[in-house]
Design a protein around this motif. Structure first.
Motif, PDB file in Angstrom:
ATOM      1  N   GLU A   1       0.826  -1.208   0.000  1.00 30.39           N
ATOM      2  CA  GLU A   1       0.000   0.000   0.000  1.00 30.39           C
ATOM      3  C   GLU A   1       0.862   1.261   0.000  1.00 30.39           C
ATOM      4  O   GLU A   1       1.804   1.394   0.784  1.00 30.39           O
ATOM      5  N   GLY A   2       0.552   2.170  -0.913  1.00 26.26           N
ATOM      6  CA  GLY A   2       1.260   3.439  -0.986  1.00 26.26           C
ATOM      7  C   GLY A   2       2.553   3.406  -1.777  1.00 26.26           C
ATOM      8  O   GLY A   2       3.192   4.437  -1.965  1.00 26.26           O
ATOM      9  N   GLN A   3       2.955   2.224  -2.267  1.00 26.16           N
ATOM     10  CA  GLN A   3       4.179   2.125  -3.050  1.00 26.16           C
ATOM     11  C   GLN A   3       3.913   2.478  -4.515  1.00 26.16           C
ATOM     12  O   GLN A   3       2.771   2.569  -4.956  1.00 26.16           O
ATOM     13  N   THR A   4       4.996   2.632  -5.264  1.00 27.65           N
ATOM     14  CA  THR A   4       4.923   2.805  -6.711  1.00 27.65           C
ATOM     15  C   THR A   4       5.826   1.767  -7.356  1.00 27.65           C
ATOM     16  O   THR A   4       6.988   1.621  -6.967  1.00 27.65           O
ATOM     17  N   ALA A   5       5.277   1.051  -8.327  1.00 29.12           N
ATOM     18  CA  ALA A   5       6.024  -0.023  -8.977  1.00 29.12           C
ATOM     19  C   ALA A   5       5.968   0.103 -10.493  1.00 29.12           C
ATOM     20  O   ALA A   5       4.910   0.391 -11.061  1.00 29.12           O
ATOM     21  N   VAL A   6       7.088  -0.133 -11.123  1.00 28.70           N
ATOM     22  CA  VAL A   6       7.174  -0.240 -12.578  1.00 28.70           C
ATOM     23  C   VAL A   6       7.370  -1.712 -12.920  1.00 28.70           C
ATOM     24  O   VAL A   6       8.269  -2.357 -12.368  1.00 28.70           O
ATOM     25  N   VAL A   7       6.545  -2.238 -13.809  1.00 33.69           N
ATOM     26  CA  VAL A   7       6.689  -3.625 -14.263  1.00 33.69           C
ATOM     27  C   VAL A   7       6.837  -3.608 -15.780  1.00 33.69           C
ATOM     28  O   VAL A   7       5.896  -3.257 -16.495  1.00 33.69           O
ATOM     29  N   THR A   8       8.004  -3.959 -16.268  1.00 30.96           N
ATOM     30  CA  THR A   8       8.197  -3.967 -17.716  1.00 30.96           C
ATOM     31  C   THR A   8       7.554  -5.216 -18.309  1.00 30.96           C
ATOM     32  O   THR A   8       7.376  -6.229 -17.637  1.00 30.96           O
ATOM     33  N   GLY A   9       7.188  -5.121 -19.578  1.00 34.30           N
ATOM     34  CA  GLY A   9       6.553  -6.258 -20.235  1.00 34.30           C
ATOM     35  C   GLY A   9       5.255  -6.667 -19.570  1.00 34.30           C
ATOM     36  O   GLY A   9       4.995  -7.853 -19.359  1.00 34.30           O
ATOM     37  N   SER A  10       4.427  -5.677 -19.237  1.00 32.90           N
ATOM     38  CA  SER A  10       3.234  -5.971 -18.431  1.00 32.90           C
ATOM     39  C   SER A  10       1.923  -5.860 -19.200  1.00 32.90           C
ATOM     40  O   SER A  10       0.871  -5.636 -18.620  1.00 32.90           O
ATOM     41  N   SER A  11       1.982  -6.048 -20.512  1.00 36.98           N
ATOM     42  CA  SER A  11       0.746  -6.008 -21.288  1.00 36.98           C
ATOM     43  C   SER A  11      -0.011  -7.326 -21.233  1.00 36.98           C
ATOM     44  O   SER A  11      -1.207  -7.373 -21.534  1.00 36.98           O
ATOM     45  N   SER A  12       0.671  -8.411 -20.845  1.00 36.40           N
ATOM     46  CA  SER A  12       0.028  -9.717 -20.809  1.00 36.40           C
ATOM     47  C   SER A  12       0.812 -10.651 -19.891  1.00 36.40           C
ATOM     48  O   SER A  12       1.874 -10.299 -19.376  1.00 36.40           O
ATOM     49  N   GLY A  13       0.290 -11.844 -19.696  1.00 39.31           N
ATOM     50  CA  GLY A  13       1.006 -12.893 -18.987  1.00 39.31           C
ATOM     51  C   GLY A  13       1.414 -12.555 -17.568  1.00 39.31           C
ATOM     52  O   GLY A  13       0.640 -11.982 -16.790  1.00 39.31           O
ATOM     53  N   ILE A  14       2.649 -12.897 -17.223  1.00 41.15           N
ATOM     54  CA  ILE A  14       3.154 -12.707 -15.865  1.00 41.15           C
ATOM     55  C   ILE A  14       3.182 -11.232 -15.485  1.00 41.15           C
ATOM     56  O   ILE A  14       2.777 -10.863 -14.378  1.00 41.15           O
ATOM     57  N   GLY A  15       3.640 -10.372 -16.373  1.00 41.02           N
ATOM     58  CA  GLY A  15       3.712  -8.942 -16.068  1.00 41.02           C
ATOM     59  C   GLY A  15       2.352  -8.342 -15.794  1.00 41.02           C
ATOM     60  O   GLY A  15       2.188  -7.536 -14.870  1.00 41.02           O
ATOM     61  N   LYS A  16       1.354  -8.726 -16.584  1.00 46.38           N
ATOM     62  CA  LYS A  16      -0.007  -8.233 -16.371  1.00 46.38           C
ATOM     63  C   LYS A  16      -0.537  -8.690 -15.019  1.00 46.38           C
ATOM     64  O   LYS A  16      -1.167  -7.911 -14.288  1.00 46.38           O
ATOM     65  N   ALA A  17      -0.292  -9.947 -14.667  1.00 47.54           N
ATOM     66  CA  ALA A  17      -0.725 -10.451 -13.358  1.00 47.54           C
ATOM     67  C   ALA A  17      -0.071  -9.673 -12.229  1.00 47.54           C
ATOM     68  O   ALA A  17      -0.697  -9.410 -11.193  1.00 47.54           O
ATOM     69  N   MET A  18       1.186  -9.280 -12.426  1.00 42.83           N
ATOM     70  CA  MET A  18       1.893  -8.529 -11.389  1.00 42.83           C
ATOM     71  C   MET A  18       1.296  -7.142 -11.179  1.00 42.83           C
ATOM     72  O   MET A  18       1.051  -6.734 -10.036  1.00 42.83           O
ATOM     73  N   VAL A  19       1.064  -6.394 -12.268  1.00 46.53           N
ATOM     74  CA  VAL A  19       0.524  -5.042 -12.081  1.00 46.53           C
ATOM     75  C   VAL A  19      -0.878  -5.094 -11.486  1.00 46.53           C
ATOM     76  O   VAL A  19      -1.252  -4.249 -10.659  1.00 46.53           O
ATOM     77  N   GLU A  20      -1.659  -6.083 -11.875  1.00 46.19           N
ATOM     78  CA  GLU A  20      -2.995  -6.223 -11.297  1.00 46.19           C
ATOM     79  C   GLU A  20      -2.916  -6.544  -9.813  1.00 46.19           C
ATOM     80  O   GLU A  20      -3.673  -5.981  -9.010  1.00 46.19           O
ATOM     81  N   ARG A  21      -2.018  -7.434  -9.440  1.00 50.71           N
ATOM     82  CA  ARG A  21      -1.865  -7.807  -8.033  1.00 50.71           C
ATOM     83  C   ARG A  21      -1.360  -6.627  -7.208  1.00 50.71           C
ATOM     84  O   ARG A  21      -1.873  -6.340  -6.124  1.00 50.71           O
ATOM     85  N   PHE A  22      -0.342  -5.943  -7.712  1.00 54.71           N
ATOM     86  CA  PHE A  22       0.224  -4.811  -6.983  1.00 54.71           C
ATOM     87  C   PHE A  22      -0.831  -3.730  -6.775  1.00 54.71           C
ATOM     88  O   PHE A  22      -0.932  -3.152  -5.685  1.00 54.71           O
ATOM     89  N   ALA A  23      -1.606  -3.421  -7.818  1.00 53.08           N
ATOM     90  CA  ALA A  23      -2.634  -2.386  -7.711  1.00 53.08           C
ATOM     91  C   ALA A  23      -3.725  -2.803  -6.739  1.00 53.08           C
ATOM     92  O   ALA A  23      -4.225  -1.981  -5.953  1.00 53.08           O
ATOM     93  N   ASP A  24      -4.102  -4.074  -6.775  1.00 50.50           N
ATOM     94  CA  ASP A  24      -5.101  -4.572  -5.827  1.00 50.50           C
ATOM     95  C   ASP A  24      -4.635  -4.384  -4.389  1.00 50.50           C
ATOM     96  O   ASP A  24      -5.446  -4.173  -3.475  1.00 50.50           O
ATOM     97  N   ASP A  25      -3.331  -4.456  -4.184  1.00 48.57           N
ATOM     98  CA  ASP A  25      -2.772  -4.344  -2.840  1.00 48.57           C
ATOM     99  C   ASP A  25      -2.442  -2.900  -2.472  1.00 48.57           C
ATOM    100  O   ASP A  25      -1.848  -2.638  -1.436  1.00 48.57           O
ATOM    101  N   GLY A  26      -2.812  -1.948  -3.328  1.00 44.63           N
ATOM    102  CA  GLY A  26      -2.663  -0.545  -2.960  1.00 44.63           C
ATOM    103  C   GLY A  26      -1.491   0.183  -3.558  1.00 44.63           C
ATOM    104  O   GLY A  26      -1.242   1.350  -3.221  1.00 44.63           O
ATOM    105  N   ALA A  27      -0.752  -0.457  -4.457  1.00 38.40           N
ATOM    106  CA  ALA A  27       0.390   0.208  -5.090  1.00 38.40           C
ATOM    107  C   ALA A  27      -0.042   0.889  -6.381  1.00 38.40           C
ATOM    108  O   ALA A  27      -0.901   0.385  -7.113  1.00 38.40           O
ATOM    109  N   ASN A  28       0.554   2.033  -6.658  1.00 40.28           N
ATOM    110  CA  ASN A  28       0.410   2.639  -7.980  1.00 40.28           C
ATOM    111  C   ASN A  28       1.368   1.923  -8.922  1.00 40.28           C
ATOM    112  O   ASN A  28       2.504   1.627  -8.551  1.00 40.28           O
ATOM    113  N   VAL A  29       0.897   1.634 -10.133  1.00 39.68           N
ATOM    114  CA  VAL A  29       1.695   0.813 -11.040  1.00 39.68           C
ATOM    115  C   VAL A  29       1.855   1.487 -12.394  1.00 39.68           C
ATOM    116  O   VAL A  29       0.961   2.184 -12.867  1.00 39.68           O
TER     117      VAL A  29
END
Length: 256
Positions: free
Chosen positions: A9-37
């Motif tokens: 919560e409150g963090q900011t994360a950059v995930v490269t290659g996040s249009s699909s697959g593992i990267g997409k799952a990561m940005v969705e998970r991080f945002a669900d947990d309160g991070a800006n992505v």
């Protein structure tokens, strides 16, 4: 039970290659947990829908779509600058962007070899150096590299990819030692088979991620969400004593 140590919560994360697959799952998970992505890949039209879906969901974090080719240093520098400008900082970088194709080693062209090494290894270097420069001047952060079991034990028909990912694993250990004094945690994830469209198309794997039973231990293919679980842990305060490690995530061991 305490769970605050796992929160982003409150963090900011950059995930490269996040249009699909593992990267997409990561940005969705991080945002669900309160991070800006920051959702990023080489084509803006591929990441805009992902960012829009996050922003229209009930996720506590917000998403920003940015076009970035990780092999282009100017584009990478702009990615980090825009992240800081929009969200006010950068806490976590996930170097997930990658590429591969299958070919016998005798048939890999020089251009094919350079392309795979450039995206997987050189891209990780570019992003780590740019993000690390910010983190080292602003109270540290987390860098999570995504390698592969191919980089640990080799892989038939993928010598170029395995060599690049082996470089990522060594890069992780080396940079972690150099930057720990600046409170930058650098770690790596080495997935085995994961049910993504890329794995299906390249390796002929038919498993559907939605059909995989996470309550079953005896399997050797995982879901993107399971890799995102590990990335969330490594990005969180709970992983504070893990530095320079490569964590393998492959399911059940197959012993000979």
């Amino acid at each position: 039970m305490t769970t605050a140590q796992f929160s982003l919560e409150g963090q900011t994360a950059v995930v490269t290659g996040s249009s699909s697959g593992i990267g997409k799952a990561m940005v969705e998970r991080f945002a669900d947990d309160g991070a800006n992505v920051v959702v990023t890949s080489r084509e803006l039209e591929n990441v805009e829908p992902v960012a829009e879906a996050i922003n229209e969901s009930e996720a506590d974090g917000q998403a920003l779509a940015v076009e970035c080719d990780v092999t282009d240093r100017e584009a990478v520098d702009e990615l980090i600058a825009r992240t800081v400008d929009v969200f006010g900082g950068l806490d976590t970088l996930v170097n997930n962007a990658g590429a591969s194709f299958q070919a016998p080693p005798a048939e890999i062209s020089e251009n094919g070899w350079k392309t795979i090494v450039d995206i997987n290894l050189h891209g990780t270097f570019h992003c780590s150096q740019a993000a690390g420069a910010y983190m080292r001047e602003h109270d540290g952060g987390k860098i999570i590299n995504v390698a592969s079991v191919a980089g640990q034990r080799g892989s038939r028909q993928m010598s170029h990819y395995g060599a690049a990912k082996a470089g990522v694993i060594n890069f992780t250990k080396s940079v972690a030692a150099d930057w720990a004094e600046d409170d930058v945690w650098v770690n790596c994830i080495a997935p085995g088979l994961v049910a993504t469209e890329g794995v299906k198309s390249q390796m002929g794997v038919d498993d559907d991620a939605d059909a995989i039973d996470r309550t079953t231990a005896d399997r050797t293919i995982g879901t993107p969400e399971e890799v995102a679980d590990l990335a969330q842990f490594l990005a969180s305060p709970a992983s504070s004593y893990i530095v320079g490690e490569t964590i393998t995530i492959t399911g059940t061991p197959r012993l000979e």
